[in-house]
Structure formats: C-alpha cells, structure tokens
Scaffold this motif. Structure first.
Motif, PDB file in Angstrom:
ATOM      1  N   UNK A   1      -6.067  12.327   9.856  1.00  0.00           N
ATOM      2  CA  UNK A   1      -6.276  12.784   8.478  1.00  0.00           C
ATOM      3  C   UNK A   1      -5.054  13.525   7.964  1.00  0.00           C
ATOM      4  N   UNK A   2      -4.534  14.433   8.760  1.00  0.00           N
ATOM      5  CA  UNK A   2      -3.375  15.208   8.332  1.00  0.00           C
ATOM      6  C   UNK A   2      -2.165  14.307   8.158  1.00  0.00           C
ATOM      7  N   UNK A   3      -2.021  13.346   9.042  1.00  0.00           N
ATOM      8  CA  UNK A   3      -0.896  12.428   8.933  1.00  0.00           C
ATOM      9  C   UNK A   3      -0.997  11.597   7.655  1.00  0.00           C
ATOM     10  N   UNK A   4      -2.223  11.165   7.325  1.00  0.00           N
ATOM     11  CA  UNK A   4      -2.438  10.394   6.095  1.00  0.00           C
ATOM     12  C   UNK A   4      -2.191  11.243   4.856  1.00  0.00           C
ATOM     13  N   UNK A   5      -2.659  12.484   4.907  1.00  0.00           N
ATOM     14  CA  UNK A   5      -2.565  13.336   3.723  1.00  0.00           C
ATOM     15  C   UNK A   5      -1.159  13.863   3.473  1.00  0.00           C
ATOM     16  N   UNK A   6      -0.262  13.678   4.428  1.00  0.00           N
ATOM     17  CA  UNK A   6       1.154  13.954   4.126  1.00  0.00           C
ATOM     18  C   UNK A   6       1.591  13.077   2.962  1.00  0.00           C
ATOM     19  N   UNK A   7       1.198  11.796   3.013  1.00  0.00           N
ATOM     20  CA  UNK A   7       1.510  10.885   1.916  1.00  0.00           C
ATOM     21  C   UNK A   7       0.836  11.293   0.622  1.00  0.00           C
ATOM     22  N   UNK A   8      -0.431  11.739   0.728  1.00  0.00           N
ATOM     23  CA  UNK A   8      -1.134  12.193  -0.481  1.00  0.00           C
ATOM     24  C   UNK A   8      -0.391  13.322  -1.163  1.00  0.00           C
TER      25      UNK A   8
END
Length: 522
Positions: A434-441
């Motif tokens: 989740x944290x890795x994905x939300x870096x992009x967010x």
C-alpha cells in the motif's frame, strides 16, 4: 486736444489699479504656486487639469488599493499552497519509510504518529483567509472549505461522476486473530484462519454513506438503497455509447456484513459488485472491472451521507449536491459545481489592476486539495495500525508461551501463534504494498499542488509587472499634472518683482502729478 488734470488723474489711477491687480495676481501665484486660481483665467489649463486629475485618481486607485489587495490575496494563497506542498512531501516521505520491508515496532509507531499528526493538517490550509475572506471557496468567501465542527445531522445528497481511471486494486482481510486471555480461552487451538482477497474497487471521497446509494430496481425505477443486503442495479456508460450497461450490486453496512453474507470470506461474483456503506467502496467483480476498463467507463453515482467529521471537505466545493439540515428536512439548498454539460462553473474573483486589465486572484480548493488525499492518509494510518496490532498479537502469544501457567498448552498456543504470524505477514505485506503504491498517488497530488503553485507564481509575476507599469504611469501623470498646473517659484518671484516695481513706480509718478498746475504759470 486739451489735457486736464482730471484726465491725468483718472488715467493714473487706472494704471495704478492695473499694476496692483498684477501684483495681487502674482502674489496669489507665489503663495499657491499654481498657474491659475479660477478656470476662467485659462480654460485650456483647466480642462487639461481635470483630465489629468481624473487619470491620476484612477491610477492611484489601482496602485494604492487594488494592486496591494490583489498582492495580499495571492500571497495568502501562495503560503497555503506552499504549506500543503510541505505536508504532502512529509506524507510521501512516510510512504517511502513504510514501503521498507524491514521495519521494527518502533519504526511502525513512528510512522503512525507522524501520519496521525499530518492527517489533522491535510485540509486545514484550505481554510486560509485574507481579511476574513476564505481564498479557496470561490464566491462563498464567508464559508470554510472544511467542516469546522462535527455535524451529526447535516445531510448531503451528492452527485458524482467517476470514470474508469478511479478503479484501483485493494486487499481485504478476514479471520483476524483474537488473542486468548486465559487458559480457558486457548481451547484446542486457533479458531480463526486469516485470509486475503484482492479486488478492484471504486472508492468514494467519503466513508459512512449512511443514507445509501442510488440504484434501479428491475423495472428501472431509481431510488436510494440503504438497507443491509439490498440488491439493485447500477449502470456505467462506455466511451462513445448512448445506452448504459447495467450491473448488479449488493449493499452491505460493514465489511463484516459483507464477509458474513459471502459465507465468511470476502467474495464478489465476477460480473457483479458490492457496495460497503462503512467504507464508501464499490467493489467490482473481476470480469466487471475488466469490462469497465476496456470500455473506458463512466459512472454517474448519487449517494446520501448524513454526519460529517471536523476537517472533512464540504461537498459543495467538489460536487453537485443538495444540502439538508437533517435527513428529514424539507428545506434544501442546491449547489452546482458543474453545468449540465459537465463543465465546471467558474467562480473567479477578479481585480481590476490597471485600465482594461483584470486579474483572477482566487483558486478553487478542488484545484489544490484533492478529495482523495484524506482517504489515502486514513488508509495509510489503518494499514500501519493493523501491522502494529498484528505484530503485537504475535509478541503477546510468544510471551504467553514462556509463562508457566500456559506450560500445558504449547501445541494449542503454537496454533494461535501460527495464525497470528499469518495475520502479521498479511498486514506487513499489505502495508508495504500500500505504501509503495501510494508513493505514486502522492507524487500525483504533489504534481497538482506544484501546478497550482506555479499558476499563483505566474499571477504574482504578472501583477509585479503591472505594478511597475502603473507606478511609471503614476509618475508620468503626476509630472504632466505638475507641468500643467504648477508655476515655478523662481519664475513667479521674477514676475512679481517686476510687477511690484511697476506698481511702485506708478505710485511715485502719481505723487508728482498735482504738484504743478496751470495756476503756477499765471
């Protein structure tokens, strides 16, 4: 022609008065340093003076009032955007930290505390105000971008258009371990088996959609569905299509209700969807999600929410919506964010900063404060909290296994430990992904904020250029006005001295006038 004494006296008196008038006129000029005292003295100068004074008054209004007001508004906006940029940067930093696969308990606690503190600040900058007028709320400058207090009864019916780009993958968990607190609770071993399910979803900007969501029955009639277990139809429109595509939806109050309704685990029929009121999520079946992506789908969703927490965004600044004081209120207020063609309705606040030149000083909150930021931070907080809780369960069971009172339950406790470790592994993995994905967010949110920051900066640059030009105009008009109206003191003194000398000479000449008469020769 015979010249009499009376004739000489009359002529001399006239000349004396004329010289005295000149002295008086020049004396007035010397004291006022103005070329004329009355318009009738020189109509050309008077007309030109009126025009120059009118132009100067207009320029002074721009330079002394409008431009400083616009500068202050832009500075307030720029400061708020800069602060928001710092907040998002800090959250992104925590995402980078959370994406690490070797976090300790202290690391998780630090991330949690940082995110909880930042969550309170996420939208607070949206309430920035200049002279009591909020700068991100369009024409409604007397209102805030967020709710300032908890409002339990406030109800909004929100119309929102969502497209396929909002579809995102998410993980869902069931069977969380409840650590036994006594020997009796240990039983024969773990009674739960943590499971993970991965689905695509569409997440609304709000959770706790207590009023329900609009759907259609089999006859095509629309209404709000809000009862746990309701089934209905929703539809999406494919790109370029005129006829919408229907799909079946089942509504659940909570995640637990969904799991219970699906036989204890989170499952969705491949061609259907479920809607969770608690989280505000439309969870899509595999085939349905793929079809919506392939069709570049757009969904027009209508849902009703009652109760808003302090700090949540007010819907009227983001969506077309209807406000009610409470769910049963008959008096309503409608807000329009978009027109019938889906185009955003402009609420520009313009300042006239120069002749024929206006500057839009405000920026809409939706251009800076994305409605998804708060939901993302909440999910980050929940993910790290779940990881902390799951790892604490592992530690607790490991400590129990070392205690003498549980010496006879090693096999049973090992079963509990295995289940807890499985939950912890899921939680850690979910947190990392989740944290890795939300870096992009948050890179996307930062890009949006940087664009807003650049826009405000360019407006400030334009205003600085205009200010310099108006300042130069002000100086030029003042010089022209002075040249037209003012008299140089040195010139006035020279003229006054000459006039006074003439006046003095006329008085002296008059003093000799009657000393000799015709009688002196008789």
């Amino acid at each position: 022609m015979r010249v009499t004494n009376n004739m000489m006296l009359s002529k001399t008196t006239g000349n004396i008065n004329s010289n005295k008038e000149s002295v008086s006129y020049l004396n007035n000029q010397m004291s006022s340093q103005k070329k004329i005292d009355r318009p009738s003295e020189d109509p050309v100068i008077a007309i030109r003076a009126l025009r120059l004074r009118s132009s100067l008054s207009e320029i002074n209004q721009y330079y002394d009032n409008n431009i400083p007001d616009a500068e202050s508004w832009l500075n307030t906006t720029e400061t708020a955007i800069k602060n928001m940029k710092n907040i998002l940067t800090d959250i992104r930093t925590q995402c980078v930290n959370g994406a690490n696969d070797s976090l300790t308990a202290d690391d998780r606690n630090t991330i949690l505390k940082q995110l909880q503190a930042l969550r309170e600040q996420v939208y607070s900058e949206g309430n920035a105000d200049y002279a009591g007028r909020t700068v991100f709320t369009g024409y409604r400058t007397n209102s805030n971008l967020t709710f300032m207090t908890d409002e339990d009864e406030t109800t909004y019916t929100i119309d929102q258009t969502i497209d396929y780009r909002s579809i995102q993958e998410n993980r869902y968990y069931t069977g969380q371990v409840t650590v036994p607190t006594s020997a009796a609770g240990i039983g024969t071993g773990a009674t739960t088996n943590p499971t993970e399910a991965v689905f695509d979803r569409i997440r609304l900007p709000y959770s706790d959609i207590t009023g329900g969501i609009k759907g259609k029955d089999n006859a095509g009639n629309e209404k709000l569905y809000s009862t746990n277990g309701d089934t209905f139809k929703m539809s999406y429109t494919a790109n370029g299509a005129t006829t919408p595509t229907d799909f079946a939806v089942t509504l659940y109050d909570t995640m637990d209700d969904w799991a219970q309704g699906a036989g204890g685990t989170h499952t969705v029929d491949a061609n259907k969807a479920v809607f969770i009121k608690e989280t505000g999520e439309l969870i899509l079946g595999k085939n349905l999600s793929s079809k919506m992506k392939d069709d570049y789908a757009t969904i027009d969703m209508t849902y009703q929410k009652t109760g808003f927490d302090k700090g949540e965004l007010r819907p009227e600044y983001y969506f077309n919506c209807t406000y009610r004081k409470n769910p049963t209120a008959t008096d309503t207020v409608e807000y329009k964010k978009y027109d019938d063609n889906g185009k955003e309705i402009a609420q520009d606040i313009n300042y006239i900063v120069a002749a024929g030149q206006t500057l839009t000083v405000n920026m809409n909150g939706s251009d800076v404060f994305d409605a998804s930021i708060g939901r993302d931070v909440d999910e980050l907080v929940n993910a790290v909290q779940a990881a902390i809780d799951a790892n604490n369960k592992v530690s607790t069971i490991e400590d129990m296994m070392k205690e003498e009172q549980y010496a006879g339950f090693k096999d049973e406790l090992q079963s509990w430990l295995d289940a807890a470790k499985k939950e912890a592994d899921y939680a850690d993995d979910n947190m990392q992904k989740l944290y890795n994905t939300y870096i992009g967010n948050f890179d996307g949110y930062l890009k949006q904020v940087n664009l807003a920051y650049t826009t405000i900066g360019s407006k400030g640059t334009r205003l600085d250029l205009t200010k310099n030009r108006v300042e130069n105009q002000q100086t030029t008009i003042e010089e022209l006005k002075s040249s037209n109206e003012d008299k140089e003191l040195s010139d006035v003194i020279i003229d006054y001295t000459a006039a006074y000398n003439a006046y003095d000479a006329s008085l002296q000449a008059a003093s000799y006038l009657n000393k000799t008469s015709l009688l002196n020769y008789l």
